[in-house]
Design a protein around this motif. Structure first.
Motif, PDB file in Angstrom:
ATOM      1  N   ASN A 100     -16.821   6.657 -30.351  1.00  0.00           N
ATOM      2  CA  ASN A 100     -15.882   6.918 -31.445  1.00  0.00           C
ATOM      3  C   ASN A 100     -14.522   6.314 -31.136  1.00  0.00           C
ATOM      4  O   ASN A 100     -14.232   6.002 -29.993  1.00  0.00           O
ATOM      5  CB  ASN A 100     -15.710   8.421 -31.660  1.00  0.00           C
ATOM      6  N   PHE A 101     -13.713   6.198 -32.173  1.00  0.00           N
ATOM      7  CA  PHE A 101     -12.343   5.742 -31.985  1.00  0.00           C
ATOM      8  C   PHE A 101     -11.461   6.253 -33.100  1.00  0.00           C
ATOM      9  O   PHE A 101     -11.922   6.697 -34.143  1.00  0.00           O
ATOM     10  CB  PHE A 101     -12.249   4.243 -31.818  1.00  0.00           C
ATOM     11  N   GLY A 102     -10.158   6.213 -32.812  1.00  0.00           N
ATOM     12  CA  GLY A 102      -9.156   6.590 -33.794  1.00  0.00           C
ATOM     13  C   GLY A 102      -8.023   5.589 -33.728  1.00  0.00           C
ATOM     14  O   GLY A 102      -7.861   4.889 -32.734  1.00  0.00           O
ATOM     15  N   ILE A 103      -7.245   5.527 -34.783  1.00  0.00           N
ATOM     16  CA  ILE A 103      -6.175   4.534 -34.868  1.00  0.00           C
ATOM     17  C   ILE A 103      -4.986   5.109 -35.624  1.00  0.00           C
ATOM     18  O   ILE A 103      -5.153   5.948 -36.504  1.00  0.00           O
ATOM     19  CB  ILE A 103      -6.666   3.235 -35.570  1.00  0.00           C
ATOM     20  N   SER A 104      -3.810   4.651 -35.247  1.00  0.00           N
ATOM     21  CA  SER A 104      -2.598   4.945 -36.014  1.00  0.00           C
ATOM     22  C   SER A 104      -1.697   3.723 -35.968  1.00  0.00           C
ATOM     23  O   SER A 104      -1.487   3.142 -34.905  1.00  0.00           O
ATOM     24  CB  SER A 104      -1.854   6.142 -35.425  1.00  0.00           C
ATOM     25  N   ASN A 120      -4.498   3.000 -30.448  1.00  0.00           N
ATOM     26  CA  ASN A 120      -5.944   2.983 -30.686  1.00  0.00           C
ATOM     27  C   ASN A 120      -6.588   3.788 -29.561  1.00  0.00           C
ATOM     28  O   ASN A 120      -6.447   3.442 -28.382  1.00  0.00           O
ATOM     29  CB  ASN A 120      -6.431   1.539 -30.672  1.00  0.00           C
ATOM     30  N   ILE A 121      -7.263   4.880 -29.897  1.00  0.00           N
ATOM     31  CA  ILE A 121      -7.893   5.752 -28.902  1.00  0.00           C
ATOM     32  C   ILE A 121      -9.410   5.624 -29.013  1.00  0.00           C
ATOM     33  O   ILE A 121      -9.963   5.670 -30.104  1.00  0.00           O
ATOM     34  CB  ILE A 121      -7.458   7.216 -29.091  1.00  0.00           C
ATOM     35  N   PHE A 122     -10.049   5.462 -27.862  1.00  0.00           N
ATOM     36  CA  PHE A 122     -11.507   5.355 -27.768  1.00  0.00           C
ATOM     37  C   PHE A 122     -12.035   6.588 -27.046  1.00  0.00           C
ATOM     38  O   PHE A 122     -11.412   7.052 -26.095  1.00  0.00           O
ATOM     39  CB  PHE A 122     -11.899   4.107 -26.956  1.00  0.00           C
ATOM     40  N   LEU A 123     -13.198   7.078 -27.477  1.00  0.00           N
ATOM     41  CA  LEU A 123     -13.792   8.193 -26.731  1.00  0.00           C
ATOM     42  C   LEU A 123     -15.307   8.114 -26.728  1.00  0.00           C
ATOM     43  O   LEU A 123     -15.918   7.559 -27.629  1.00  0.00           O
ATOM     44  CB  LEU A 123     -13.284   9.544 -27.223  1.00  0.00           C
ATOM     45  N   SER A 183      -9.916   6.634 -23.602  1.00  0.00           N
ATOM     46  CA  SER A 183      -8.976   5.577 -23.213  1.00  0.00           C
ATOM     47  C   SER A 183      -8.160   5.194 -24.441  1.00  0.00           C
ATOM     48  O   SER A 183      -8.473   5.611 -25.552  1.00  0.00           O
ATOM     49  CB  SER A 183      -9.713   4.367 -22.642  1.00  0.00           C
ATOM     50  N   GLU A 184      -7.123   4.399 -24.220  1.00  0.00           N
ATOM     51  CA  GLU A 184      -6.311   3.994 -25.364  1.00  0.00           C
ATOM     52  C   GLU A 184      -5.716   2.614 -25.168  1.00  0.00           C
ATOM     53  O   GLU A 184      -5.492   2.167 -24.047  1.00  0.00           O
ATOM     54  CB  GLU A 184      -5.202   4.998 -25.654  1.00  0.00           C
ATOM     55  N   ASN A 185      -5.477   1.959 -26.287  1.00  0.00           N
ATOM     56  CA  ASN A 185      -4.720   0.715 -26.357  1.00  0.00           C
ATOM     57  C   ASN A 185      -3.489   0.988 -27.210  1.00  0.00           C
ATOM     58  O   ASN A 185      -3.581   1.671 -28.231  1.00  0.00           O
ATOM     59  CB  ASN A 185      -5.537  -0.396 -27.027  1.00  0.00           C
ATOM     60  N   VAL A 186      -2.360   0.444 -26.785  1.00  0.00           N
ATOM     61  CA  VAL A 186      -1.132   0.553 -27.571  1.00  0.00           C
ATOM     62  C   VAL A 186      -0.526  -0.837 -27.716  1.00  0.00           C
ATOM     63  O   VAL A 186      -0.809  -1.738 -26.921  1.00  0.00           O
ATOM     64  CB  VAL A 186      -0.108   1.532 -26.937  1.00  0.00           C
ATOM     65  N   ALA A 187       0.309  -0.987 -28.732  1.00  0.00           N
ATOM     66  CA  ALA A 187       0.985  -2.269 -28.960  1.00  0.00           C
ATOM     67  C   ALA A 187       2.130  -2.047 -29.933  1.00  0.00           C
ATOM     68  O   ALA A 187       2.211  -0.996 -30.576  1.00  0.00           O
ATOM     69  CB  ALA A 187       0.007  -3.295 -29.534  1.00  0.00           C
TER      70      ALA A 187
END
Length: 168
Positions: free
Chosen positions: A146-150, A163-166, A113-117
């Protein structure tokens, strides 16, 4: 008769060439494949990206949830999407199915899943906004591993976040 000798010479040359390019056994092939398969992605996090990761883990800890581990592959996908949003000049979840599919293949993820802003000035501000939003908060507290961010700034000084969650 000369034609016959030419054909024999060509046949000998082809046979010698093919034999010299073959592998001695299959283990040589497997070793080469294993070396390629073990290559890991890397990602250099900025200070604000690390702060977002920390803030999300602190929030999860307050709720008794497990800590999420950063994973480079998710951050690379997040960075690509952040660049896309900046190029378009708007926040979106465009092409999420592509990111999902790539992370499933690259990391063995079972759920993504992901969050954006955009527009927030600090890590604290964007994380608080995500927590106040029911859909974004659901991702933050989800059963992920886990997660990733940019985070990137556009030419006008506006920040974009992915922000991506997995779950693996």
């Amino acid at each position: 008769m000369l034609n016959y000798y030419k054909q024999l010479l060509v046949l000998f040359f082809i046979t010698t060439t093919l034999a010299s390019c073959s592998k001695e056994n299959i283990n040589e092939e497997v070793k080469v494949y294993d070396q390629v398969a073990e290559t890991k992605a890397s990602y250099s996090y900025t200070e604000v990206e690390l702060q977002i990761l920390d803030d999300i883990n602190e929030y999860r800890a307050e709720l008794g949830l497990s800590q999420l581990q950063p994973i480079a592959e998710a951050s690379i996908q997040a960075e690509d999407h952040t660049d896309y949003m900046i190029a378009k000049g708007e926040v979106s979840h465009d092409n999420f199915s592509n990111r999902y599919s790539e992370l499933v293949v690259e990391t063995g993820a079972k759920e993504v899943s992901e969050n954006v802003a955009y527009g927030y000035r600090t890590a604290d501000a964007v994380v608080k906004a995500w927590i106040k939003s029911e859909a974004h908060q659901k991702n933050i507290v989800g059963n992920y591993t886990n997660f990733g961010i940019s985070v990137k700034e556009d030419s006008e000084g506006k920040y974009y976040f992915t922000n991506i969650f997995l779950a693996k």
